[in-house]
Design a protein around this motif. Structure first.
Motif, PDB file in Angstrom:
ATOM      1  N   ASP A  66      15.844  -3.860  77.841  1.00  0.00           N
ATOM      2  CA  ASP A  66      16.987  -3.946  78.769  1.00  0.00           C
ATOM      3  C   ASP A  66      17.861  -2.697  78.654  1.00  0.00           C
ATOM      4  O   ASP A  66      18.354  -2.177  79.655  1.00  0.00           O
ATOM      5  CB  ASP A  66      17.830  -5.188  78.478  1.00  0.00           C
ATOM      6  CG  ASP A  66      17.151  -6.476  78.912  1.00  0.00           C
ATOM      7  OD1 ASP A  66      16.150  -6.405  79.664  1.00  0.00           O
ATOM      8  OD2 ASP A  66      17.620  -7.549  78.484  1.00  0.00           O
ATOM      9  N   GLU A  67      18.052  -2.231  77.421  1.00  0.00           N
ATOM     10  CA  GLU A  67      18.860  -1.016  77.221  1.00  0.00           C
ATOM     11  C   GLU A  67      18.181   0.199  77.846  1.00  0.00           C
ATOM     12  O   GLU A  67      18.844   1.103  78.351  1.00  0.00           O
ATOM     13  CB  GLU A  67      19.125  -0.782  75.733  1.00  0.00           C
ATOM     14  CG  GLU A  67      19.809  -1.922  74.999  1.00  0.00           C
ATOM     15  CD  GLU A  67      21.179  -2.293  75.534  1.00  0.00           C
ATOM     16  OE1 GLU A  67      21.714  -1.593  76.408  1.00  0.00           O
ATOM     17  OE2 GLU A  67      21.719  -3.309  75.068  1.00  0.00           O
ATOM     18  N   MET A  68      16.851   0.214  77.826  1.00  0.00           N
ATOM     19  CA  MET A  68      16.130   1.309  78.495  1.00  0.00           C
ATOM     20  C   MET A  68      16.391   1.274  79.997  1.00  0.00           C
ATOM     21  O   MET A  68      16.547   2.335  80.632  1.00  0.00           O
ATOM     22  CB  MET A  68      14.633   1.222  78.203  1.00  0.00           C
ATOM     23  CG  MET A  68      14.285   1.588  76.781  1.00  0.00           C
ATOM     24  SD  MET A  68      12.492   1.594  76.546  1.00  0.00           S
ATOM     25  CE  MET A  68      12.418   1.763  74.768  1.00  0.00           C
ATOM     26  N   GLU A  69      16.454   0.081  80.567  1.00  0.00           N
ATOM     27  CA  GLU A  69      16.777  -0.036  81.996  1.00  0.00           C
ATOM     28  C   GLU A  69      18.171   0.534  82.258  1.00  0.00           C
ATOM     29  O   GLU A  69      18.379   1.305  83.205  1.00  0.00           O
ATOM     30  CB  GLU A  69      16.710  -1.503  82.438  1.00  0.00           C
ATOM     31  CG  GLU A  69      17.063  -1.695  83.902  1.00  0.00           C
ATOM     32  CD  GLU A  69      17.067  -3.151  84.307  1.00  0.00           C
ATOM     33  OE1 GLU A  69      17.558  -3.997  83.522  1.00  0.00           O
ATOM     34  OE2 GLU A  69      16.590  -3.456  85.419  1.00  0.00           O
ATOM     35  N   HIS A  70      19.109   0.180  81.415  1.00  0.00           N
ATOM     36  CA  HIS A  70      20.478   0.678  81.597  1.00  0.00           C
ATOM     37  C   HIS A  70      20.516   2.209  81.475  1.00  0.00           C
ATOM     38  O   HIS A  70      21.180   2.890  82.254  1.00  0.00           O
ATOM     39  CB  HIS A  70      21.426   0.056  80.554  1.00  0.00           C
ATOM     40  CG  HIS A  70      21.428  -1.437  80.577  1.00  0.00           C
ATOM     41  ND1 HIS A  70      21.869  -2.189  79.517  1.00  0.00           N
ATOM     42  CD2 HIS A  70      21.015  -2.316  81.522  1.00  0.00           C
ATOM     43  CE1 HIS A  70      21.740  -3.477  79.808  1.00  0.00           C
ATOM     44  NE2 HIS A  70      21.232  -3.575  81.025  1.00  0.00           N
ATOM     45  N   ALA A  71      19.800   2.734  80.489  1.00  0.00           N
ATOM     46  CA  ALA A  71      19.763   4.185  80.304  1.00  0.00           C
ATOM     47  C   ALA A  71      19.146   4.861  81.528  1.00  0.00           C
ATOM     48  O   ALA A  71      19.654   5.895  81.998  1.00  0.00           O
ATOM     49  CB  ALA A  71      18.964   4.534  79.040  1.00  0.00           C
ATOM     50  N   GLU A 112      25.548   5.672  74.501  1.00  0.00           N
ATOM     51  CA  GLU A 112      25.651   4.323  73.928  1.00  0.00           C
ATOM     52  C   GLU A 112      24.377   3.516  74.184  1.00  0.00           C
ATOM     53  O   GLU A 112      23.917   2.774  73.303  1.00  0.00           O
ATOM     54  CB  GLU A 112      26.881   3.603  74.496  1.00  0.00           C
ATOM     55  CG  GLU A 112      28.181   4.206  74.008  1.00  0.00           C
ATOM     56  CD  GLU A 112      29.404   3.701  74.750  1.00  0.00           C
ATOM     57  OE1 GLU A 112      30.523   4.033  74.320  1.00  0.00           O
ATOM     58  OE2 GLU A 112      29.252   2.988  75.764  1.00  0.00           O
ATOM     59  N   GLU A 113      23.806   3.679  75.373  1.00  0.00           N
ATOM     60  CA  GLU A 113      22.559   2.961  75.672  1.00  0.00           C
ATOM     61  C   GLU A 113      21.428   3.469  74.783  1.00  0.00           C
ATOM     62  O   GLU A 113      20.635   2.674  74.268  1.00  0.00           O
ATOM     63  CB  GLU A 113      22.176   3.127  77.146  1.00  0.00           C
ATOM     64  CG  GLU A 113      23.194   2.599  78.144  1.00  0.00           C
ATOM     65  CD  GLU A 113      23.456   1.108  78.067  1.00  0.00           C
ATOM     66  OE1 GLU A 113      22.734   0.385  77.359  1.00  0.00           O
ATOM     67  OE2 GLU A 113      24.406   0.659  78.713  1.00  0.00           O
ATOM     68  N   LEU A 114      21.343   4.784  74.597  1.00  0.00           N
ATOM     69  CA  LEU A 114      20.288   5.348  73.742  1.00  0.00           C
ATOM     70  C   LEU A 114      20.463   4.894  72.293  1.00  0.00           C
ATOM     71  O   LEU A 114      19.472   4.579  71.606  1.00  0.00           O
ATOM     72  CB  LEU A 114      20.286   6.875  73.844  1.00  0.00           C
ATOM     73  CG  LEU A 114      19.908   7.442  75.216  1.00  0.00           C
ATOM     74  CD1 LEU A 114      20.104   8.955  75.244  1.00  0.00           C
ATOM     75  CD2 LEU A 114      18.483   7.080  75.599  1.00  0.00           C
TER      76      LEU A 114
HETATM   77 FE   LIG Z   1      23.134  -1.620  77.856  1.00  0.00          FE
END
Ligand SMILES: [Fe+2]
Length: 93
Positions: free
Chosen positions: A59-64, A29-31
């Motif tokens: 931010d999504e890259m941080e989560h991933a 989902e993050e990717l």
């Molecule tokens: Fe995220």
């Protein structure tokens, strides 16, 4: 977590398998979010909104990355493969 995401009956799966599944689905989902924000930013003509979208993508890259680290810490073969390929020099293949 909904059971329809699982490929086999929940009662036949180890708790560790289900937890790893949750991490993998979250990483997917993050990717997908990274890809979405990147495309949306490319397509956006408003400079400020584009900057917000790029920040969201980052931010999504941080989560991933956090999820990859969770997998490294909790799934032995992930640790082995990440040790082998992360920051390696030369050809990846
Ligand atoms: Fe995220």
């Amino acid at each position: 977590m909904s059971n329809e995401d699982l490929h086999e009956p929940r009662e036949r799966l180890a708790d560790e398998t289900v937890t790893t599944h949750q991490a993998i689905v979250s990483l997917m989902e993050e990717l997908q979010a990274i890809d979405t924000y990147r495309q949306r930013a490319d397509d956006c003509d408003d400079a400020q909104l584009k900057a917000v979208l790029v920040r969201s993508m980052n931010d999504e890259m941080e989560h991933a990355a956090m999820l990859v680290e969770w997998l490294r810490r909790n799934v032995g073969e992930f640790a082995t493969q990440l040790d082998k390929f992360l920051k390696c020099e030369g050809s990846i293949a």
